[in-house]
Design an enzyme around this catalytic site. Sequence first.
Site, PDB file in Angstrom:
ATOM      1  N   CYS A 236      -6.072   4.380  -3.829  1.00 56.90           N
ATOM      2  CA  CYS A 236      -6.148   2.918  -3.631  1.00 56.90           C
ATOM      3  C   CYS A 236      -7.210   2.193  -4.451  1.00 56.90           C
ATOM      4  O   CYS A 236      -6.901   1.339  -5.281  1.00 56.90           O
ATOM      5  CB  CYS A 236      -6.381   2.596  -2.165  1.00 56.90           C
ATOM      6  SG  CYS A 236      -5.092   3.228  -1.095  1.00 56.90           S
TER       7      CYS A 236
ATOM      8  N   HIS B 151      -9.589  -3.141  -2.370  1.00 60.88           N
ATOM      9  CA  HIS B 151      -9.892  -2.147  -1.356  1.00 60.88           C
ATOM     10  C   HIS B 151     -11.209  -2.569  -0.694  1.00 60.88           C
ATOM     11  O   HIS B 151     -12.144  -2.956  -1.383  1.00 60.88           O
ATOM     12  CB  HIS B 151     -10.029  -0.766  -1.992  1.00 60.88           C
ATOM     13  CG  HIS B 151     -10.028   0.332  -0.980  1.00 60.88           C
ATOM     14  ND1 HIS B 151      -8.850   0.857  -0.496  1.00 60.88           N
ATOM     15  CD2 HIS B 151     -11.029   0.949  -0.341  1.00 60.88           C
ATOM     16  CE1 HIS B 151      -9.151   1.784   0.402  1.00 60.88           C
ATOM     17  NE2 HIS B 151     -10.459   1.861   0.513  1.00 60.88           N
TER      18      HIS B 151
ATOM     19  N   ASP C  32       0.077  -0.293  -5.077  1.00 63.73           N
ATOM     20  CA  ASP C  32      -1.055   0.282  -5.796  1.00 63.73           C
ATOM     21  C   ASP C  32      -0.731   1.648  -6.406  1.00 63.73           C
ATOM     22  O   ASP C  32      -1.333   2.070  -7.375  1.00 63.73           O
ATOM     23  CB  ASP C  32      -2.330   0.339  -4.929  1.00 63.73           C
ATOM     24  CG  ASP C  32      -2.106   0.944  -3.558  1.00 63.73           C
ATOM     25  OD1 ASP C  32      -0.975   1.381  -3.253  1.00 63.73           O
ATOM     26  OD2 ASP C  32      -3.084   0.998  -2.776  1.00 63.73           O
ATOM     27  N   HIS C  33       0.213   2.361  -5.822  1.00 66.72           N
ATOM     28  CA  HIS C  33       0.677   3.661  -6.340  1.00 66.72           C
ATOM     29  C   HIS C  33       1.789   4.136  -5.438  1.00 66.72           C
ATOM     30  O   HIS C  33       2.145   3.457  -4.468  1.00 66.72           O
ATOM     31  CB  HIS C  33      -0.460   4.689  -6.386  1.00 66.72           C
ATOM     32  CG  HIS C  33      -1.298   4.655  -5.160  1.00 66.72           C
ATOM     33  ND1 HIS C  33      -0.839   5.117  -3.957  1.00 66.72           N
ATOM     34  CD2 HIS C  33      -2.528   4.140  -4.931  1.00 66.72           C
ATOM     35  CE1 HIS C  33      -1.781   4.904  -3.053  1.00 66.72           C
ATOM     36  NE2 HIS C  33      -2.809   4.303  -3.605  1.00 66.72           N
TER      37      HIS C  33
ATOM     38  N   ASP D 124       0.837  -1.194   0.000  1.00 65.59           N
ATOM     39  CA  ASP D 124       0.000   0.000   0.000  1.00 65.59           C
ATOM     40  C   ASP D 124       0.880   1.257   0.000  1.00 65.59           C
ATOM     41  O   ASP D 124       1.708   1.440   0.892  1.00 65.59           O
ATOM     42  CB  ASP D 124      -0.858  -0.020   1.280  1.00 65.59           C
ATOM     43  CG  ASP D 124      -2.167   0.721   1.095  1.00 65.59           C
ATOM     44  OD1 ASP D 124      -2.323   1.384   0.051  1.00 65.59           O
ATOM     45  OD2 ASP D 124      -3.023   0.640   1.984  1.00 65.59           O
ATOM     46  N   ASP D 125       0.713   2.088  -1.006  1.00 65.43           N
ATOM     47  CA  ASP D 125       1.388   3.395  -1.019  1.00 65.43           C
ATOM     48  C   ASP D 125       2.915   3.323  -1.046  1.00 65.43           C
ATOM     49  O   ASP D 125       3.579   4.188  -0.480  1.00 65.43           O
ATOM     50  CB  ASP D 125       1.010   4.228   0.221  1.00 65.43           C
ATOM     51  CG  ASP D 125      -0.457   4.599   0.271  1.00 65.43           C
ATOM     52  OD1 ASP D 125      -1.212   4.175  -0.615  1.00 65.43           O
ATOM     53  OD2 ASP D 125      -0.844   5.311   1.215  1.00 65.43           O
TER      54      ASP D 125
END
Length: 491
Positions: A82, A136, A275-276, A43-44
């Site tokens: 997300c 998510h 995810d990014h 995540d992130d």
Amino acid sequence: MPPPGRALLWLGLVLGSFCASLGSAALGNDAKDALNVLLIIVDDLRLSLGCYGDKLIKSPNIDQLASHSLLFQNAFAQQAVCAPSRVSFLTGRRPDTTRLYDFNSYWRVQAGNFSTIPQYFKENGYVTMSVGKVFHPGISSNHSDDSPYSWSIPPYHPSSEKYENTKTCRGPDGELHANLICPVDMADIPEGTLPDKQSTKQAIQLLEKMKTSASPFFLAIGYHKPHIPFRYPKRKIRQSYFASVSYLDTQVGHLLSALDDLQLANNTIVAFTSDHGWALGEHGEWAKYSNFDVTTRVPLMFYVPGRTALLPEAGEKLFPYIDPFDSISELMKPGRQVMDLVELVSLFPTLAGLAGLHVPPRCPVPSFHVELCREGQSLLEHFRFHDLEQDPTLHGNPHESIAYSQYPRPADSPQWNSDKPSLKDIKVMGYSIRTIDYRFTVWVGFNPHDFLANFSDVHAGELYFVDSDPLQDHNMYNDSQGGDLPQSLIP
Ligand SMILES: *[C@@H]1O[C@H](CO)[C@@H](O)[C@H](O)[C@H]1NC(C)=O
Ligand SMILES: *[C@@H]1O[C@H](CO)[C@@H](O)[C@H](O)[C@H]1NC(C)=O
Ligand SMILES: *[C@@H]1O[C@H](CO)[C@@H](O)[C@H](O)[C@H]1NC(C)=O
């Protein structure tokens, strides 16, 4: 260095199996020989990793994975938030096709009954399992992580996740506080554990079970860290982010070392991505929610046994656990790397192809009525190298390739909901292309009722040159008179 004999054998194996898996659409998946898949979604996570050249970060276990993997230097998410990003890459469709730019709809209802990566593996004889944050949670996965379509067994969520916002962090006043960024004392934490630790444990238990399974498995594990919920002063937040990455690294280390111990490293593909990205103060931002490289660019690597690395011999450990805080954890020699621009929507066809499944066909336009197709390129051609010992840095010039991202806004100027506008509030869509040389973004009028962008209604533009302005601080759009949009931006 392996002896030449072994390398030759390897070459034969690789070329043989490659032709088999790339060549034929009709190739069935022989359960006995099928490769398992372990998909690790973080995540992130921006490129704050040793294997992406970050000298500050301690991430030896992920670096070790990279040393046995094919690593994509220029991989980009399709939207830097997300739920839209996850739904996009898990279905292999862009946000304009999933029609999810916020958190508030389920693509099967809102857009089309699109197949997902795990669903496709499930339908092809795999046992598919979800641990932690893969989809998510909430409406965007129908409050069920897209069960029952995507998963063979109910998705697992760590029980300690519910304490995310409770007071667990001891401040200078000796009291426990919520959401302060500081190292937690495990003794202060309810249940004495953290979500990612629980997820690692659960995933290892599932791997143990699958070791004797007659069917191949597809195990997706979604780590929560280094996601940070709130905003904090510069130095602390950067430090805490980096510490969270090292903590994540320890979890990945334990998981991969279990894969070794269970002797599954010789028949399991490991894919690692996020995810990014995440901005740590760049452009004055402490979040995702933009089209800049810091938030759209993601780590992406694939370990494919016998293809990106030699098959481990019986008892050989490819992924021994490394303590990130050991003073001399040597920098791992990077594995083979690809400089071409690639997109996360490519994950679906690439994983399918690497596992020997039929690569879904390209999507027609529009494709709302088509359940199974791909909007991303298959990246299989990048795995078609002939000699594992050839210098991985000598990989030729990147192809002309483009990665698309987009971000919605409720208005031209910043306002309270600019970061995460709900669908009904979206008035402007920023479509962005990244080439090897530049990032070009154009902000155009967008109608959330019919999902149409109006490319003759240009609100603003951005143009950054990668070589002279790698951090994207100097917008050259007005200097370049802006008027003419590159053809490739117009859908
Ligand atoms: C959507 O796809 C799933 C999985 O293939 C299928 O079971 C379901 O019936 C489909 N729903 C509709 C409305 O077509
Ligand atoms: C979403 O979940 C609800 C409740 O479980 C279920 O009734 C509904 O069929 C699901 N939607 C789809 C499209 O499967
Ligand atoms: C993987 O290793 C195990 C244990 O050494 C062995 O039994 C198995 O045949 C190997 N599988 C492959 C595909 O090489």
